[in-house]
Design a protein around this motif. Sequence first.
Motif, PDB file in Angstrom:
ATOM      1  N   LYS A  52     -10.018  72.444  63.892  1.00  0.00           N
ATOM      2  CA  LYS A  52      -9.314  71.325  64.218  1.00  0.00           C
ATOM      3  C   LYS A  52      -7.714  71.224  64.061  1.00  0.00           C
ATOM      4  O   LYS A  52      -6.983  70.958  64.850  1.00  0.00           O
ATOM      5  N   LEU A  53      -7.381  71.599  62.850  1.00  0.00           N
ATOM      6  CA  LEU A  53      -5.966  71.725  62.392  1.00  0.00           C
ATOM      7  C   LEU A  53      -5.396  72.535  63.438  1.00  0.00           C
ATOM      8  O   LEU A  53      -4.131  72.446  63.915  1.00  0.00           O
ATOM      9  N   VAL A  54      -5.590  73.917  63.442  1.00  0.00           N
ATOM     10  CA  VAL A  54      -5.258  74.951  64.287  1.00  0.00           C
ATOM     11  C   VAL A  54      -4.875  74.297  65.744  1.00  0.00           C
ATOM     12  O   VAL A  54      -3.959  74.704  66.447  1.00  0.00           O
ATOM     13  N   ASN A  55      -5.800  73.938  66.247  1.00  0.00           N
ATOM     14  CA  ASN A  55      -6.065  73.433  67.678  1.00  0.00           C
ATOM     15  C   ASN A  55      -5.183  72.414  67.908  1.00  0.00           C
ATOM     16  O   ASN A  55      -4.298  72.173  69.184  1.00  0.00           O
ATOM     17  N   LYS A  56      -4.888  71.473  66.919  1.00  0.00           N
ATOM     18  CA  LYS A  56      -4.207  70.110  67.258  1.00  0.00           C
ATOM     19  C   LYS A  56      -2.873  70.397  66.932  1.00  0.00           C
ATOM     20  O   LYS A  56      -1.768  69.624  67.250  1.00  0.00           O
ATOM     21  N   TYR A  57      -2.557  71.260  65.800  1.00  0.00           N
ATOM     22  CA  TYR A  57      -1.126  71.501  65.422  1.00  0.00           C
ATOM     23  C   TYR A  57      -1.111  73.030  65.255  1.00  0.00           C
ATOM     24  O   TYR A  57      -0.907  73.619  64.224  1.00  0.00           O
ATOM     25  N   PRO A  58      -0.671  73.600  66.322  1.00  0.00           N
ATOM     26  CA  PRO A  58      -0.745  75.069  66.410  1.00  0.00           C
ATOM     27  C   PRO A  58       0.404  75.722  65.678  1.00  0.00           C
ATOM     28  O   PRO A  58       0.437  76.908  65.200  1.00  0.00           O
ATOM     29  N   VAL A  59       1.522  74.767  65.571  1.00  0.00           N
ATOM     30  CA  VAL A  59       2.920  75.452  64.677  1.00  0.00           C
ATOM     31  C   VAL A  59       2.802  74.644  63.492  1.00  0.00           C
ATOM     32  O   VAL A  59       4.030  74.567  62.725  1.00  0.00           O
ATOM     33  N   SER A  60       1.827  74.302  62.899  1.00  0.00           N
ATOM     34  CA  SER A  60       1.806  73.323  61.788  1.00  0.00           C
ATOM     35  C   SER A  60       2.226  74.358  60.370  1.00  0.00           C
ATOM     36  O   SER A  60       1.850  75.567  60.564  1.00  0.00           O
ATOM     37  N   ILE A  61       2.946  73.697  59.773  1.00  0.00           N
ATOM     38  CA  ILE A  61       3.238  74.692  58.232  1.00  0.00           C
ATOM     39  C   ILE A  61       2.194  74.942  57.525  1.00  0.00           C
ATOM     40  O   ILE A  61       2.182  75.627  56.530  1.00  0.00           O
ATOM     41  N   TYR A  62       0.974  74.174  57.787  1.00  0.00           N
ATOM     42  CA  TYR A  62      -0.181  74.525  57.015  1.00  0.00           C
ATOM     43  C   TYR A  62      -1.121  75.419  57.615  1.00  0.00           C
ATOM     44  O   TYR A  62      -2.056  75.915  57.139  1.00  0.00           O
ATOM     45  N   ASN A  63      -0.897  76.026  58.662  1.00  0.00           N
ATOM     46  CA  ASN A  63      -1.609  77.245  59.408  1.00  0.00           C
ATOM     47  C   ASN A  63      -1.298  78.474  58.687  1.00  0.00           C
ATOM     48  O   ASN A  63      -0.513  79.194  59.266  1.00  0.00           O
ATOM     49  N   ASN A  64      -1.790  78.652  57.478  1.00  0.00           N
ATOM     50  CA  ASN A  64      -1.524  79.899  56.839  1.00  0.00           C
ATOM     51  C   ASN A  64      -2.619  80.692  56.607  1.00  0.00           C
ATOM     52  O   ASN A  64      -3.638  80.797  57.267  1.00  0.00           O
ATOM     53  N   SER A  65      -2.488  81.701  55.732  1.00  0.00           N
ATOM     54  CA  SER A  65      -3.485  82.759  55.521  1.00  0.00           C
ATOM     55  C   SER A  65      -4.786  82.054  54.960  1.00  0.00           C
ATOM     56  O   SER A  65      -5.940  82.669  55.357  1.00  0.00           O
ATOM     57  N   ILE A  66      -4.941  81.171  54.364  1.00  0.00           N
ATOM     58  CA  ILE A  66      -6.208  80.395  53.864  1.00  0.00           C
ATOM     59  C   ILE A  66      -6.788  80.072  54.961  1.00  0.00           C
ATOM     60  O   ILE A  66      -8.025  80.047  55.058  1.00  0.00           O
ATOM     61  N   ILE A  67      -6.184  79.197  55.866  1.00  0.00           N
ATOM     62  CA  ILE A  67      -6.775  78.469  57.088  1.00  0.00           C
ATOM     63  C   ILE A  67      -7.332  79.560  57.884  1.00  0.00           C
ATOM     64  O   ILE A  67      -8.442  79.558  58.585  1.00  0.00           O
ATOM     65  N   ASN A  68      -6.607  80.664  58.130  1.00  0.00           N
ATOM     66  CA  ASN A  68      -7.087  81.810  58.758  1.00  0.00           C
ATOM     67  C   ASN A  68      -8.336  82.552  58.374  1.00  0.00           C
ATOM     68  O   ASN A  68      -9.258  82.648  59.197  1.00  0.00           O
ATOM     69  N   SER A  69      -8.411  82.446  57.012  1.00  0.00           N
ATOM     70  CA  SER A  69      -9.355  83.340  56.376  1.00  0.00           C
ATOM     71  C   SER A  69     -10.846  82.561  56.664  1.00  0.00           C
ATOM     72  O   SER A  69     -11.866  82.944  56.664  1.00  0.00           O
ATOM     73  N   ILE A  70     -10.681  81.041  56.439  1.00  0.00           N
ATOM     74  CA  ILE A  70     -11.727  80.094  56.722  1.00  0.00           C
ATOM     75  C   ILE A  70     -12.121  80.116  57.941  1.00  0.00           C
ATOM     76  O   ILE A  70     -13.395  80.315  58.374  1.00  0.00           O
ATOM     77  N   ILE A  71     -11.326  80.264  59.139  1.00  0.00           N
ATOM     78  CA  ILE A  71     -11.692  80.509  60.587  1.00  0.00           C
ATOM     79  C   ILE A  71     -12.662  81.527  60.651  1.00  0.00           C
ATOM     80  O   ILE A  71     -13.527  81.679  61.458  1.00  0.00           O
ATOM     81  N   ASN A  72     -12.037  82.867  60.183  1.00  0.00           N
ATOM     82  CA  ASN A  72     -12.608  84.014  60.291  1.00  0.00           C
ATOM     83  C   ASN A  72     -13.802  84.451  59.429  1.00  0.00           C
ATOM     84  O   ASN A  72     -14.286  85.274  59.444  1.00  0.00           O
ATOM     85  N   SER A  73     -14.078  83.436  58.602  1.00  0.00           N
ATOM     86  CA  SER A  73     -15.028  83.743  57.589  1.00  0.00           C
ATOM     87  C   SER A  73     -16.576  83.560  58.158  1.00  0.00           C
ATOM     88  O   SER A  73     -16.764  83.129  59.541  1.00  0.00           O
TER      89      SER A  73
END
Length: 402
Positions: A381-402
């Motif tokens: 939801k974070l990535v879709n709603k805020y694609p250029v957010s400063i919170y879109n980091n490696s941790i978020i990517n690892s959660i999505i790809n887990s």
Amino acid sequence: MNKSQKKYNKALNKYNDGYIKKSMELCDESISINIKNRAAINLKGLLLYLKGDLQGARELWNMNHEVNNDEVAKKYLEGSKKDDVRFNLYKEALTLIKELKINEALVLLERCAESDFNYIEVNNYSALCYIKKGNYNKALEKINNVFEVDLDNAKAKKNMKFLKDVNIIKKGSNVKKTISISLAVIFAIVLIIGVYKGIINPKNDFVNKNKVVKVIKYKNNVKNDHDVDNKDVFNEKDMENYIQNKDYDSMYLQVNKWKNKKLNSYDGEVLSRASQVLRGEGCLYFYNLGSRYLNSGDYSNAISYFNKAYEFGSKSDLYPHIIYFLANSIDLSGDLKSATKYYSQYDENFSDGNYEETVLYRLAIIYKGMDISTSKNYAKKLVNKYPVSIYNNSIINSIINS
């Protein structure tokens, strides 16, 4: 005049008019027609530079210098040598903003502004910082800096919309028009909205110091309330005194004690007035104190006062701010599971609010160790709603790809 040059001229005009995206498209068209159009290559490099793409800008200038022997590109490259340091300062400033260390962030952003590298984002976040501080004239200056090169910039539009929504500037006004704002207006706005995405800093003058003193002044009255409670008799005279003296803490204790008990009509009317005061001035008072305690790292007292504001603030404009900072205080205290209750409430009821990016990020992070499926939902939801957010980091990517 050849087609490549015509495209470049149009690109230059679009840039001067504040349409950076269209200018970049025209630069690409110009370069595709003539790879040796040095001016078009340099302009595209400059646009990338303003947008914060240092590597992309350098690659273009380096190519222009080596292939076309362009001296302007060489000077651009030389001038960008210190921008790696500035980019690190910029990233550090973003971290400070997330930690609500606004003054420290502004110092770094001002150092970043010593060159035009990352001009758009440096000005966007500077505007946000000045909004948090209540310095709306300075915020407007930074917003206008962005609009000079990017009239369609979403962050600048969001910051401008905020200034319009709180009547700092009139809706429909020219975005380039600087206005003078009275201190009285700023004071009123800050108290109502809690300094936009931030909390009232105890070092600022926005906190009503007289009310803070009354926490000490009426401490003995709170103790006396226990004597009243032991007698189990509602004392309307004490309550009248609490209302008159704006002793919100004592009012809070007594309202919570008697709100579900049967009282005579007069006592009921006094209790009702006290409840009304708590929903207005009292809610603001509790919110301000909660903010002070949060800023000083006293999470226990911050939670206590934000909870009081939460109980009586459901009809207040402050309510989304109260919910967020209650969640934030609980989060910082280490009670992550309890924090999710209020973060989730914010997400469900104020998903378009100022704190939604942070809320989604914290929910994704907290649930990572509790429920990976829920964590993944919030991360997506974070990535879709805020694609250029400063919170879109490696941790978020690892959660999505887990």
